[in-house]
Design a protein around this motif. Structure first.
Motif: not given
Length: 93
Positions: A27-43
């Motif tokens: 769960a932590h890894d999934a949220v960290e990956a999602a957070a990275s996506k947010v930072r990279e894409t601006g979504g």
């Protein structure tokens, strides 16, 4: 802050919501990956988590009501204290 962080303030709530299905580490890894996506894409975090939780669970993760209730419980006594201090400071000895 919610808009400025694109929902990342809800990362802990998202991780907690994912624990039953994924386990704590995943769960932590999934949220960290999602957070990275947010930072990279601006979504937004909600967009990045779409598909990992059902819509009702996402609604609960991003629900402001619990945070507002917690803030209300802390703010009301602080305001009362500040009013008491202001009254004491404005009252001549």
């Amino acid at each position: 802050n919610i808009d400025a962080t694109r929902g990342l303030v809800f990362a802990d709530a998202a991780a907690v919501a994912l624990v039953p299905a994924l386990g704590r580490a995943a769960a932590h890894d999934a949220v960290e990956a999602a957070a990275s996506k947010v930072r990279e894409t601006g979504g937004t975090l909600r967009e990045a988590l779409a598909g990992t939780l059902d819509p009702a669970a996402l609604d609960r993760v991003f629900d402001l009501a619990p945070a507002v209730a917690a803030a209300r419980a802390r703010v009301a006594p602080a305001v009362a204290f500040a009013r008491d201090v202001a009254t004491k400071l404005s009252t001549p000895d």
